[in-house]
Design an enzyme around this catalytic site. Structure first.
Site, mmCIF file in Angstrom:
data_model
loop_
_atom_site.group_PDB
_atom_site.id
_atom_site.type_symbol
_atom_site.label_atom_id
_atom_site.label_comp_id
_atom_site.label_asym_id
_atom_site.label_seq_id
_atom_site.Cartn_x
_atom_site.Cartn_y
_atom_site.Cartn_z
ATOM 1 C CB ILE A 240 58.267 -73.373 24.730
ATOM 2 C CG1 ILE A 240 57.112 -72.177 24.829
ATOM 3 C CG2 ILE A 240 58.005 -74.370 23.834
ATOM 4 C CD1 ILE A 240 57.312 -71.317 23.565
ATOM 5 C CB CYS A 241 59.471 -78.448 27.375
ATOM 6 S SG CYS A 241 60.563 -79.668 27.563
ATOM 7 C CG LEU A 242 60.972 -77.088 20.779
ATOM 8 C CD1 LEU A 242 60.508 -78.315 20.194
ATOM 9 C CD2 LEU A 242 60.152 -76.028 19.603
ATOM 10 C CD1 TRP B 163 65.118 -75.514 29.634
ATOM 11 C CD2 TRP B 163 62.827 -76.372 29.981
ATOM 12 N NE1 TRP B 163 64.290 -74.665 29.718
ATOM 13 C CE2 TRP B 163 63.007 -74.989 29.960
ATOM 14 C CE3 TRP B 163 61.794 -76.949 29.956
ATOM 15 C CZ2 TRP B 163 61.851 -74.428 30.297
ATOM 16 C CZ3 TRP B 163 60.571 -76.344 30.176
ATOM 17 C CH2 TRP B 163 60.575 -74.840 30.235
ATOM 18 C CG HIS C 244 56.129 -80.827 25.223
ATOM 19 N ND1 HIS C 244 56.198 -81.266 24.171
ATOM 20 C CD2 HIS C 244 55.885 -81.879 25.871
ATOM 21 C CE1 HIS C 244 56.801 -82.718 24.068
ATOM 22 N NE2 HIS C 244 56.111 -82.957 25.324
#
Lengths: 488, 159
Positions: free
Chosen positions: B93-95, B152, B86
């Site tokens: 950051i993919c959060l 995202w 991620h």
């Protein structure tokens, strides 16, 4: 003429102490010229320059006006504090403002930068380099520090305008009153310009400016025409504020102050605004009814004299710190039942306030009760005995900072209107000297997060899935995610 | 970069800073908070089950906007970013909690302590070290612009 100079010094541990060697670059008529320079004999441990020796290439000596001038510089170097080399490497870098820009304007700018540096050096020589705390690279901003008789440290931040010294430097301080001084450009006739465009801290009240300005102007003893004069006016202003800080310190020493929190060190407490929020004693008439009001305030009931969660926001007048609080200068916060009795006791007997006692004595006399002493290290702290360390944490939690902005008192721009509405004890936010306190609580009992309605409304409005109905916003609590509503 | 901050943002960041100094999150320390709107956090790789990152140290940059805390800050890993399904090579950051908007999970109740701990647990729960699909293409496309400008999709609940 040395129009501008840049120095690059390299420090080397030599045989007889630290040796600084490097080059000074001069710009005369736009042609850069390099001159060798060496400072020998700095003490390797202390960095002291008392035994330092200065060597320079003949070209630099000639540029400065002969060997005599070099000797004078060396003498000044020996008398300077040890950090001066670091400062010089900044100060010497102070070239003309538009250093990197346009060519044609350069000679004039360089000449004025040279005059500026000469003025600065002369002023700093007479003030003593010890009070210089910071000098910006372009020499347009500098910070001077002053330690008052009680050991508190104060800073004066000066910004020199491009046409300094023809126009006044701008002064910023952390004093509660703006610093005012009259400016007379050196070499001109009578005083001009009136008080300098001094700024105090951001949100000073117009009401407080009045006395402060008179004091400042009166103390200046005529107009200043150098930084020496401005610094003298600053020291005078600091001197006049001593009674205020003494009174605030007495409050910190004798009362349970929660804002500024006890974690703010003693060395920094005088830098904030002259306000303190104190825990109030419980008055007889409110002890039974007090604890049901504010959520979570029950922690205050146990032994420590929490007064049913009531607190007093007290603001001293910098010009008259021992006088009775001005309208809006003393505001009780907390459950209405607890606050009413306190308010009545204080404001009903405000005429008994005496300038011969300090504010704590006055409050205790008027309220007829001793104020709760500080938790922990206070002089009377041991007497109660029922306040273990954990209680401090509970107390802080019970007050509830807003879960969005993290503050208890949210300052508002138009604070004036709020102060008068003391009678209104409804659900709305109490005004605290121009601020809001949390007035919405998450209805989920396990969460109970407090919010300022303004913060919560602003957050909910920014979400796409918030519903609006009858001037109410329906959304979710930022903490637990359960439904919450607030007035739009 | 001198940004003007609302006084709310300023005081909120200040209070988070104080809280951080009092009890820093586990395995993290603040390398710089000068200016106050731009923090650099040093993070020790978590132990976790797999110990994938246990011997590594990462650096994170947190940039606060003037709408903070109503808007989330920009949070990116500084190079070299951890290799994680991620986390893109440019540090993005993919959060979900780092982004607001339709599917974002940002809440003003989150503090940087909590965010940093979430990132650490995201590393701890990784099962293999691999880059996200389309990493090179994504980095070439967005370069160093703010991760908040990307769209995202938060799908994976496991990691």
């Amino acid at each position: 003429m040395l129009a501008s100079a840049t120095a690059a010094l390299l420090s080397l541990p030599g045989t007889g102490g630290i040796e600084h060697e490097g080059f000074v670059v001069s710009q005369v008529g736009g042609v850069p010229e390099y001159h060798w320079l060496r400072i020998q004999g700095a003490d390797p441990r202390t960095g002291s320059l008392a035994a330092a020796h200065l060597d320079a290439s003949p070209s630099l000596a000639a540029l400065m006006g002969g060997p005599g001038a070099l000797e004078a510089v060396a003498g000044r170097l020996r008398a300077a504090p040890s950090e001066v080399i670091e400062r010089l490497s900044y100060g010497a870098n102070a070239g003309p403002g538009p250093g990197s820009s346009a060519g044609p304007a350069r000679p004039a700018a360089a000449a004025s930068a040279c005059v500026l540096m000469q003025l600065l050096l002369r002023d700093l020589d007479s003030l003593g380099w010890g009070c210089l705390e910071e000098l910006d690279q372009d020499a347009a901003r500098l910070t001077l520090a002053h330690t008052d008789p009680a050991g508190r440290r104060h800073r004066l931040r000066l910004t020199l305008p491009p046409d300094y010294p023809a126009s006044a430097p701008k002064a910023a301080t952390d004093l509660p009153t703006p610093l005012a001084f009259a400016w007379r450009p050196p070499g001109s006739g009578g005083p001009c310009g009136g008080p300098g465009p001094a700024q105090g801290r951001g949100q000073r009240r117009a009401r407080e400016e009045g006395p402060g300005r008179e004091d400042g102007a009166g103390s200046g003893a005529g107009a200043s025409s150098s930084l020496v004069g401005v610094f003298a006016a600053f020291k005078q202003a600091v001197l006049q504020l001593q009674p205020l800080w003494a009174a605030l310190e007495a409050i910190d020493r004798r009362c349970r102050v929660i804002d500024p929190p006890p974690s703010v060190s003693a060395a920094r407490r005088h830098l904030g605004p002259p306000t303190r929020r104190l825990v109030c004693p419980a008055l007889d008439s409110c002890t039974s009814a007090g604890s049901q009001g504010a959520p979570g305030a029950a922690g205050g009931g146990g032994g420590g004299g929490g007064g049913g969660g009531a607190t007093l926001q007290l603001r001293l007048n910098p010009a008259d710190p021992l006088g009775p609080p001005a309208p809006g200068g003393a505001v009780f916060l907390g459950p209405p039942e607890a606050v009413a009795a306190l308010r009545e006791a204080l404001f009903g007997r405000l005429h008994q306030w005496s300038r011969d006692r300090d504010p704590v004595d006055n409050l205790e006399a008027l309220l007829g009760q001793p104020l709760p002493p500080p938790l922990g290290g206070g002089p009377q702290g041991a007497q109660g005995g029922a306040a273990p360390a954990g209680d401090a944490e509970d107390g802080a939690d019970a007050l509830g900072e807003c879960a969005i902005c993290g503050m208890y008192v949210l300052p508002t721009e138009d604070g004036e209107g709020e102060g008068g509405s003391e009678g209104g004890s409804g659900g709305g936010a109490d005004g605290v000297g121009g601020g809001l306190v949390p007035d919405v609580v998450c209805p989920t009992p396990a969460c109970s997060a407090p919010f300022h309605s303004a913060c919560l409304a602003e957050w909910l409005r920014s979400l796409p899935d918030t519903r609006v109905s009858f001037a109410k916003l329906f959304g979710r609590c930022t903490l637990c995610g359960n439904p919450i509503t607030v007035k739009a | 970069m001198a940004k003007t901050l609302s006084s709310v943002a300023q005081r909120r960041i200040q209070s988070e800073l104080t809280e951080w100094m009092r009890s820093p999150p586990e395995g993290c320390c603040l390398e710089s908070c000068e200016p106050m709107t731009s923090w650099v956090v040093v993070m020790q790789g978590p132990e976790g089950h797999s110990r994938l990152y246990a011997d590594e140290v990462f650096r994170l940059r947190i940039d606060f906007g003037e709408q903070y805390p109503l808007d989330p800050p920009d949070v990116v890993f500084l190079a070299p970013a951890p290799i994680h399904p991620h986390i893109y090579s440019n540090g993005h950051i993919c959060l979900d909690i780092l982004y607001s908007g339709n599917n974002g999970g940002w809440s003003p109740a989150l503090t940087m302590s909590k965010v940093v701990l979430s990132l650490r647990s995201m590393l701890a729960s990784a099962t293999e070290k691999k880059k996200p699909p389309g990493d090179a293409e994504y980095c070439a496309r967005v370069g160093n612009r703010s991760p908040k400008l990307s769209r995202w999709q938060f799908e994976d609940d496991k990691v």
